[in-house]
Scaffold this active site. Structure first.
Site, PDB file in Angstrom:
ATOM      1  N   ASP A 112      23.157 -21.856   4.434  1.00 13.39           N
ATOM      2  CA  ASP A 112      22.776 -20.729   3.563  1.00 13.39           C
ATOM      3  C   ASP A 112      23.855 -19.671   3.360  1.00 13.39           C
ATOM      4  OD1 ASP A 112      22.748 -19.212   5.971  1.00 13.39           O
ATOM      5  OD2 ASP A 112      20.605 -19.577   6.254  1.00 13.39           O
ATOM      6  N   HIS A 127      26.861 -28.546   8.709  1.00 11.80           N
ATOM      7  CA  HIS A 127      26.136 -29.244   7.638  1.00 11.80           C
ATOM      8  C   HIS A 127      26.546 -28.787   6.248  1.00 11.80           C
ATOM      9  CE1 HIS A 127      22.815 -30.222  10.805  1.00 11.80           C
ATOM     10  NE2 HIS A 127      23.877 -30.975  10.927  1.00 11.80           N
ATOM     11  N   GLY A 195      17.712 -20.241  17.460  1.00  9.22           N
ATOM     12  CA  GLY A 195      16.928 -20.637  16.290  1.00  9.22           C
ATOM     13  C   GLY A 195      17.117 -22.070  15.849  1.00  9.22           C
TER      14      GLY A 195
END
Ligand code: NAD
Ligand code: ZN
Length: 253
Positions: A112, A127, A195
């Protein structure tokens, strides 16, 4: 902020701050949970990212070959949502940690871009990054600084179809990323794991790799994961609460 936390949690945060303060080499691995408080759905959450589709339907090279338009539309819709999301206090706490420990290595599974948006400089994106488009035919790639007008773009070098610069199921990680992450976790004295469900390989194995090489592993996650029993310290709290609290009390050490 620390005063508002319950005593057991406060002690865990103080211990984490002490470990961090006394380490020179620190690494942090983050997953979708660190961006949850920025309003981004996690992978397996109830209103999960895939919106009722199986990941194999959209996030594989096969899906792109079979129906590039559907896949590009899916990623365009994700970008439309992401463009409104901002880094949260957990991202900013890691920027502050890097400021205090320039050797700090941040390893993320997120695509993101919020770590960079917050100001982190040294980020290993295992990723990839959803704000990169790369050609499906040649090596050309571009970093997008705004939402493209159309979901599907053509390569300016070879006219091939552009695809998002994220790692799909069954694909290799970006060249050198896993090696760099492996080196960072081998060298670190403290690894923060924040997380992540610790289920997606090979990212998940990095925490065990760190442990084998003598690092103290601190997990920050409100829910238990396969790593929880092996972590040296577990802080069962949201990243946006725990990380700023650790960095604030580390700053006082
Ligand atoms: P995951 O969705 O499998 O797990 C998220 C974890 O975060 C869970 O263990 C959950 O308990 C925890 N969590 C939820 N809210 C939290 C909070 N406020 N603070 C701390 N932890 C919290 O995520 P994953 O392990 O990163 O694996 C998902 C895969 O999907 C990754 O490969 C990632 O690339 C991709 N993904 C990326 C994004 C993103 O870029 N933001 C979002 C979803 C998925
Ligand atoms: Zn091309």
């Amino acid at each position: 902020m620390i005063a508002a936390l319950d005593e057991a949690l406060r002690q865990r945060i103080a211990l984490a701050a002490d470990w961090v303060a006394h380490a020179t080499r620190i690494a942090c691995m983050t997953g979708a949970g660190i961006s949850a408080e920025s309003g981004i759905a996690t992978f397996r959450g109830p209103d999960g990212l895939w919106e009722g589709r199986r990941p194999e339907e959209v996030a594989t090279p096969q899906a792109f070959r079979a129906d590039p338009e559907m896949v590009c539309r899916f990623y365009h819709a994700r970008r439309e949502k992401l463009v409104k999301c901002r880094p949260n206090p957990a991202h900013f706490a890691l920027v502050e940690l890097e400021r205090r420990r320039p050797e700090f290595t941040l390893i993320t599974q997120n695509v993101d871009n919020l770590h960079r948006a917050a100001g982190s400089r040294h980020v290993i994106e295992l990723h990839g990054n959803i704000w990169v488009d790369r050609c499906s035919k040649c090596a050309h790639q571009t970093r997008l600084d705004a939402l493209p007008n159309e979901p599907m773009q053509r390569c300016t070098a070879c006219a091939g179809l552009m695809r998002p610069g994220v790692v799909w199921f069954g694909e290799m990680l970006p060249e050198g990323a896993l090696e760099a992450a492996g080196e960072a976790v081998e060298a670190c004295e403290v690894l923060l794991v924040v997380g992540t469900s610790s289920l997606v390989q090979p990212a998940a194995s990095l925490a065990w790799h760190a442990k084998r090489h003598g690092a103290r592993v601190i997990e920050i996650n409100p829910d238990a994961t396969p790593l929880t029993h092996s972590a040296d310290l577990v802080i069962a709290e949201k990243a946006g609460v725990a990380l700023p609290a650790i960095i604030a009390s580390f700053a006082q050490v």
